[in-house]
Design a protein around this motif. Structure first.
Motif, PDB file in Angstrom:
ATOM      1  N   LEU A 136       0.808  -1.224   0.000  1.00  0.00           N
ATOM      2  CA  LEU A 136       0.000   0.000   0.000  1.00  0.00           C
ATOM      3  C   LEU A 136       0.841   1.274   0.000  1.00  0.00           C
ATOM      4  CD1 LEU A 136      -2.734  -1.055   2.603  1.00  0.00           C
ATOM      5  CD2 LEU A 136      -2.823  -1.225   0.108  1.00  0.00           C
ATOM      6  N   THR A 137       2.157   1.132  -0.213  1.00  0.00           N
ATOM      7  CA  THR A 137       3.043   2.296  -0.146  1.00  0.00           C
ATOM      8  C   THR A 137       2.663   3.358  -1.168  1.00  0.00           C
ATOM      9  OG1 THR A 137       4.871   0.897   0.601  1.00  0.00           O
ATOM     10  CG2 THR A 137       5.431   3.077  -0.251  1.00  0.00           C
ATOM     11  N   SER A 138       2.441   2.945  -2.418  1.00  0.00           N
ATOM     12  CA  SER A 138       2.095   3.924  -3.456  1.00  0.00           C
ATOM     13  C   SER A 138       0.730   4.545  -3.175  1.00  0.00           C
ATOM     14  CB  SER A 138       2.100   3.264  -4.840  1.00  0.00           C
ATOM     15  OG  SER A 138       1.186   2.182  -4.875  1.00  0.00           O
ATOM     16  N   ALA A 139      -0.211   3.731  -2.679  1.00  0.00           N
ATOM     17  CA  ALA A 139      -1.527   4.268  -2.321  1.00  0.00           C
ATOM     18  C   ALA A 139      -1.393   5.291  -1.201  1.00  0.00           C
ATOM     19  CB  ALA A 139      -2.452   3.135  -1.892  1.00  0.00           C
ATOM     20  N   GLY A 140      -0.485   5.021  -0.255  1.00  0.00           N
ATOM     21  CA  GLY A 140      -0.265   5.954   0.844  1.00  0.00           C
ATOM     22  C   GLY A 140       0.193   7.314   0.357  1.00  0.00           C
ATOM     23  N   SER A 141       1.024   7.334  -0.690  1.00  0.00           N
ATOM     24  CA  SER A 141       1.497   8.611  -1.240  1.00  0.00           C
ATOM     25  C   SER A 141       0.334   9.424  -1.794  1.00  0.00           C
ATOM     26  CB  SER A 141       2.529   8.356  -2.338  1.00  0.00           C
ATOM     27  OG  SER A 141       3.643   7.646  -1.825  1.00  0.00           O
ATOM     28  N   TYR A 142      -0.566   8.766  -2.526  1.00  0.00           N
ATOM     29  CA  TYR A 142      -1.730   9.465  -3.077  1.00  0.00           C
ATOM     30  C   TYR A 142      -2.675   9.925  -1.965  1.00  0.00           C
ATOM     31  CZ  TYR A 142      -0.354   7.895  -7.732  1.00  0.00           C
ATOM     32  OH  TYR A 142       0.335   7.688  -8.904  1.00  0.00           O
ATOM     33  N   LEU A 143      -2.816   9.090  -0.935  1.00  0.00           N
ATOM     34  CA  LEU A 143      -3.691   9.454   0.181  1.00  0.00           C
ATOM     35  C   LEU A 143      -3.145  10.662   0.934  1.00  0.00           C
ATOM     36  CD1 LEU A 143      -4.480   5.850   1.453  1.00  0.00           C
ATOM     37  CD2 LEU A 143      -6.143   7.462   0.489  1.00  0.00           C
ATOM     38  N   ARG A 144      -1.811  10.735   1.086  1.00  0.00           N
ATOM     39  CA  ARG A 144      -1.201  11.904   1.737  1.00  0.00           C
ATOM     40  C   ARG A 144      -1.458  13.162   0.917  1.00  0.00           C
ATOM     41  NH1 ARG A 144      -0.392  10.581   6.958  1.00  0.00           N
ATOM     42  NH2 ARG A 144       0.758   8.616   7.139  1.00  0.00           N
ATOM     43  N   MET A 145      -1.383  13.039  -0.406  1.00  0.00           N
ATOM     44  CA  MET A 145      -1.693  14.190  -1.257  1.00  0.00           C
ATOM     45  C   MET A 145      -3.164  14.584  -1.113  1.00  0.00           C
ATOM     46  SD  MET A 145       0.496  13.740  -4.797  1.00  0.00           S
ATOM     47  CE  MET A 145       0.057  12.031  -5.127  1.00  0.00           C
ATOM     48  N   GLY A 146      -4.025  13.565  -1.011  1.00  0.00           N
ATOM     49  CA  GLY A 146      -5.441  13.836  -0.787  1.00  0.00           C
ATOM     50  C   GLY A 146      -5.671  14.560   0.523  1.00  0.00           C
ATOM     51  N   LEU A 147      -4.899  14.191   1.560  1.00  0.00           N
ATOM     52  CA  LEU A 147      -5.008  14.849   2.858  1.00  0.00           C
ATOM     53  C   LEU A 147      -4.631  16.327   2.763  1.00  0.00           C
ATOM     54  CD1 LEU A 147      -5.350  14.885   5.913  1.00  0.00           C
ATOM     55  CD2 LEU A 147      -3.048  13.928   6.131  1.00  0.00           C
ATOM     56  N   ILE A 148      -3.573  16.610   2.023  1.00  0.00           N
ATOM     57  CA  ILE A 148      -3.167  18.006   1.826  1.00  0.00           C
ATOM     58  C   ILE A 148      -4.276  18.780   1.110  1.00  0.00           C
ATOM     59  CG2 ILE A 148      -1.528  19.521   0.642  1.00  0.00           C
ATOM     60  CD1 ILE A 148       0.597  17.321   1.083  1.00  0.00           C
ATOM     61  N   GLY A 149      -4.885  18.131   0.123  1.00  0.00           N
ATOM     62  CA  GLY A 149      -5.991  18.769  -0.592  1.00  0.00           C
ATOM     63  C   GLY A 149      -7.171  19.060   0.322  1.00  0.00           C
ATOM     64  N   ILE A 150      -7.471  18.127   1.236  1.00  0.00           N
ATOM     65  CA  ILE A 150      -8.568  18.319   2.188  1.00  0.00           C
ATOM     66  C   ILE A 150      -8.288  19.516   3.092  1.00  0.00           C
ATOM     67  CG2 ILE A 150      -9.683  17.331   4.232  1.00  0.00           C
ATOM     68  CD1 ILE A 150      -9.385  14.581   2.856  1.00  0.00           C
ATOM     69  N   ILE A 151      -7.046  19.602   3.580  1.00  0.00           N
ATOM     70  CA  ILE A 151      -6.672  20.711   4.463  1.00  0.00           C
ATOM     71  C   ILE A 151      -6.834  22.049   3.741  1.00  0.00           C
ATOM     72  CG2 ILE A 151      -4.752  21.791   5.710  1.00  0.00           C
ATOM     73  CD1 ILE A 151      -3.725  18.936   6.269  1.00  0.00           C
ATOM     74  N   ILE A 152      -6.336  22.119   2.507  1.00  0.00           N
ATOM     75  CA  ILE A 152      -6.430  23.364   1.740  1.00  0.00           C
ATOM     76  C   ILE A 152      -7.892  23.720   1.461  1.00  0.00           C
ATOM     77  CG2 ILE A 152      -5.904  24.460  -0.476  1.00  0.00           C
ATOM     78  CD1 ILE A 152      -3.298  22.801  -0.501  1.00  0.00           C
ATOM     79  N   ALA A 153      -8.676  22.722   1.040  1.00  0.00           N
ATOM     80  CA  ALA A 153     -10.093  22.962   0.732  1.00  0.00           C
ATOM     81  C   ALA A 153     -10.858  23.404   1.980  1.00  0.00           C
ATOM     82  CB  ALA A 153     -10.714  21.694   0.150  1.00  0.00           C
ATOM     83  N   SER A 154     -10.526  22.788   3.132  1.00  0.00           N
ATOM     84  CA  SER A 154     -11.198  23.154   4.383  1.00  0.00           C
ATOM     85  C   SER A 154     -10.881  24.587   4.783  1.00  0.00           C
ATOM     86  CB  SER A 154     -10.786  22.188   5.495  1.00  0.00           C
ATOM     87  OG  SER A 154     -11.180  20.871   5.202  1.00  0.00           O
ATOM     88  N   LEU A 155      -9.631  24.992   4.609  1.00  0.00           N
ATOM     89  CA  LEU A 155      -9.242  26.367   4.932  1.00  0.00           C
ATOM     90  C   LEU A 155      -9.957  27.360   4.019  1.00  0.00           C
ATOM     91  CD1 LEU A 155      -5.392  25.936   5.517  1.00  0.00           C
ATOM     92  CD2 LEU A 155      -7.140  26.393   7.246  1.00  0.00           C
ATOM     93  N   ILE A 156     -10.032  27.029   2.741  1.00  0.00           N
ATOM     94  CA  ILE A 156     -10.720  27.914   1.788  1.00  0.00           C
ATOM     95  C   ILE A 156     -12.202  28.015   2.132  1.00  0.00           C
ATOM     96  CG2 ILE A 156     -11.443  28.166  -0.619  1.00  0.00           C
ATOM     97  CD1 ILE A 156      -8.746  26.916  -1.413  1.00  0.00           C
ATOM     98  N   ASN A 157     -12.825  26.867   2.415  1.00  0.00           N
ATOM     99  CA  ASN A 157     -14.256  26.868   2.739  1.00  0.00           C
ATOM    100  C   ASN A 157     -14.531  27.626   4.033  1.00  0.00           C
ATOM    101  OD1 ASN A 157     -16.887  25.989   1.919  1.00  0.00           O
ATOM    102  ND2 ASN A 157     -16.875  24.547   3.624  1.00  0.00           N
TER     103      ASN A 157
END
Length: 236
Positions: A136-157
């Motif tokens: 799941l290492t490669s999936a973890g990398s994408y999930l971490r990027m998704g987490l960053i996106g969530i943080i940014i989207a939450s701050l904007i919202n």
């Protein structure tokens, strides 16, 4: 004569002890957070803080919570096991204080049902992460990027809500994506912890790794729970 390099291989008891410590500390942190949240809500402590300071008191708690987890994450290799435990429990208690406000926003039945649902999701994905043969290492990398996106989207919202342009649908979408990302991270982190157990010994280093692993699992669970609550929780 050939030089031989001996690689330490932990016994099954040491591996089991490492896993027990990791999941045990996660469970203890959840109990501390639950006790802190219930005490703060039903003693009137959090309401008194909000009345006295307005939103500033809650902002101060959130900043303190973030500061503790950042300090713990960055200094885990340097500090003692005792200090790592103390900081983790302090973080769990502060997290409970900030979580206490959910009792004023959502019905108790919704809090309970979402907690049970989050527990079921967490258990299934943790079991998958430990049992799957897939890396799941490669999936973890994408999930971490998704987490960053969530943080940014939450701050904007959040900023948009402050300006009066917030979108309930955007908030719902963020919560939905958060459930997907953090359930995936649960599987990823569980597999990572299982791999760490294959090298674990009784040293202080691995005792601290167990605490840090518990912190990651704790964050996964709390975010699944809060996302489900925002999606399905019935407000008072």
């Amino acid at each position: 004569m050939e030089n031989s390099v001996s690689v330490y291989s932990p016994t099954s008891e040491e591996r089991k002890l490492f896993l027990a410590r990791t999941y045990g500390w996660m469970g203890i942190a959840l109990l501390v957070s639950a006790a802190s949240a219930v005490l703060a809500a039903y003693s009137g402590l959090i309401l008194s803080l909000l009345r006295a300071t307005g939103g500033l008191g809650m902002i101060a708690l959130i900043i303190a919570e973030l500061a503790v987890v950042i300090i713990l994450s960055s200094s885990i290799r340097k500090i003692s096991v005792l200090k790592a435990k103390a900081m983790f429990l302090l973080y769990a208690a502060l997290s409970g204080l900030t979580l206490s406000t959910i009792f004023f926003v959502y019905r108790l039945s919704s809090v309970g049902s979402c907690f049970i649902s989050a527990s079921a999701l967490f258990f299934v994905m943790a079991a998958y992460g430990m049992k799957t043969k897939s890396d799941l290492t490669s999936a973890g990398s994408y999930l971490r990027m998704g987490l960053i996106g969530i943080i940014i989207a939450s701050l904007i919202n959040g900023l948009m809500f402050m300006l009066g342009f917030g979108s309930g649908m955007f908030s719902w979408l963020i919560s939905l994506v958060s459930v997907v990302v953090f359930t995936g991270l649960t599987a990823y982190d569980s597999q990572k912890i299982l791999r760490a157990s294959l090298r674990a010994d009784s040293s202080d280093d691995y005792r601290k790794i167990a605490i840090f692993g518990a912190l990651e699992l704790y964050l996964d669970f709390i975010n699944i729970f809060l996302s489900l609550l925002r999606l399905f929780g019935k407000r008072r």
